[in-house]
Write a protein that holds these residues in place. Structure first.
Motif, PDB file in Angstrom:
ATOM      1  N   UNK A  58       0.832  -1.212   0.000  1.00 40.13           N
ATOM      2  CA  UNK A  58       0.000   0.000   0.000  1.00 40.13           C
ATOM      3  C   UNK A  58       0.865   1.259   0.000  1.00 40.13           C
ATOM      4  N   UNK A  59       0.340   2.283  -0.641  1.00 39.74           N
ATOM      5  CA  UNK A  59       1.056   3.547  -0.763  1.00 39.74           C
ATOM      6  C   UNK A  59       0.046   4.673  -0.634  1.00 39.74           C
ATOM      7  N   UNK A  60       0.440   5.772   0.040  1.00 36.56           N
ATOM      8  CA  UNK A  60      -0.499   6.850   0.324  1.00 36.56           C
ATOM      9  C   UNK A  60       0.079   8.218  -0.032  1.00 36.56           C
ATOM     10  N   UNK A  61      -0.805   9.103  -0.393  1.00 38.86           N
ATOM     11  CA  UNK A  61      -0.423  10.503  -0.496  1.00 38.86           C
ATOM     12  C   UNK A  61      -0.111  11.017   0.906  1.00 38.86           C
ATOM     13  N   UNK A  62       0.850  11.916   0.994  1.00 38.25           N
ATOM     14  CA  UNK A  62       1.236  12.439   2.307  1.00 38.25           C
ATOM     15  C   UNK A  62       0.057  13.077   3.029  1.00 38.25           C
ATOM     16  N   UNK A  63      -0.845  13.659   2.269  1.00 41.12           N
ATOM     17  CA  UNK A  63      -1.953  14.404   2.866  1.00 41.12           C
ATOM     18  C   UNK A  63      -2.976  13.515   3.571  1.00 41.12           C
ATOM     19  N   UNK A  64      -2.937  12.206   3.308  1.00 44.27           N
ATOM     20  CA  UNK A  64      -3.939  11.325   3.894  1.00 44.27           C
ATOM     21  C   UNK A  64      -3.342  10.259   4.807  1.00 44.27           C
ATOM     22  N   UNK A  65      -2.027  10.214   4.907  1.00 46.78           N
ATOM     23  CA  UNK A  65      -1.385   9.197   5.746  1.00 46.78           C
ATOM     24  C   UNK A  65      -1.870   9.320   7.185  1.00 46.78           C
ATOM     25  N   UNK A  66      -2.176   8.171   7.744  1.00 48.13           N
ATOM     26  CA  UNK A  66      -2.642   8.134   9.118  1.00 48.13           C
ATOM     27  C   UNK A  66      -4.147   8.184   9.261  1.00 48.13           C
ATOM     28  N   UNK A  67      -4.858   8.644   8.234  1.00 50.48           N
ATOM     29  CA  UNK A  67      -6.322   8.701   8.281  1.00 50.48           C
ATOM     30  C   UNK A  67      -6.987   7.763   7.279  1.00 50.48           C
ATOM     31  N   UNK A  68      -6.306   7.492   6.178  1.00 49.24           N
ATOM     32  CA  UNK A  68      -6.852   6.644   5.117  1.00 49.24           C
ATOM     33  C   UNK A  68      -6.128   5.303   5.128  1.00 49.24           C
ATOM     34  N   UNK A  69      -6.872   4.243   4.875  1.00 49.61           N
ATOM     35  CA  UNK A  69      -6.291   2.916   4.756  1.00 49.61           C
ATOM     36  C   UNK A  69      -6.857   2.219   3.529  1.00 49.61           C
ATOM     37  N   UNK A  70      -5.965   1.778   2.658  1.00 46.23           N
ATOM     38  CA  UNK A  70      -6.380   1.029   1.476  1.00 46.23           C
ATOM     39  C   UNK A  70      -6.144  -0.454   1.743  1.00 46.23           C
ATOM     40  N   UNK A  71      -7.084  -1.272   1.316  1.00 46.75           N
ATOM     41  CA  UNK A  71      -6.953  -2.709   1.514  1.00 46.75           C
ATOM     42  C   UNK A  71      -7.698  -3.422   0.391  1.00 46.75           C
TER      43      UNK A  71
END
Length: 123
Positions: A58-71
């Motif tokens: 999984x990879x996240x935009x910095x703006x959503x790290x910690x609040x969004x989870x992709x699975x």
């Protein structure tokens, strides 16, 4: 061809949570990445998160790290985006995409797109 159908959007209050789903069908070859993007009103589409077809990396935009989870649920060919602590600035149409060769933040690298699901966060 690949078909993607997003569900789970809606109107929520700030601080709330939503889980978006993207069901994939068709020729979903297992060597590609799936991604979530969003497009706020009057703005360009922006990367949110990506995941390998197997559910790894999984990879996240910095703006959503910690609040969004992709699975991903491999049995159901469905990718999820769990969104917690929603903020008014998360208001956007959220799109699922498939077909990138790498974990890319560039929309042009994804070949297939869903129709989007609207998320509206009230303050």
């Amino acid at each position: 061809q690949v078909q993607l159908v997003e569900t789970g959007g809606g109107l929520v209050q700030a601080g709330g949570s939503l889980r978006l789903s993207c069901a994939a069908s068709g020729r979903t070859f297992p060597s590609y990445y799936m991604g979530w993007f969003r497009q706020p009103p009057g703005k360009e589409r922006e990367f949110v998160a990506a995941i390998y077809w197997s559910g790894d990396n999984p990879n996240y935009a910095d703006s959503v790290k910690g609040r969004f989870t992709i699975s991903k649920d491999n049995a159901k060919n469905t990718v999820f985006l769990q969104i917690n602590s929603l903020k008014p600035e998360d208001t956007a149409n959220y799109y699922c995409a498939f077909g990138a060769y790498r974990s890319s933040s560039f929309p042009r690298e994804y070949r297939y797109w869903g129709q989007g699901t609207q998320v509206t966060v009230s303050s």
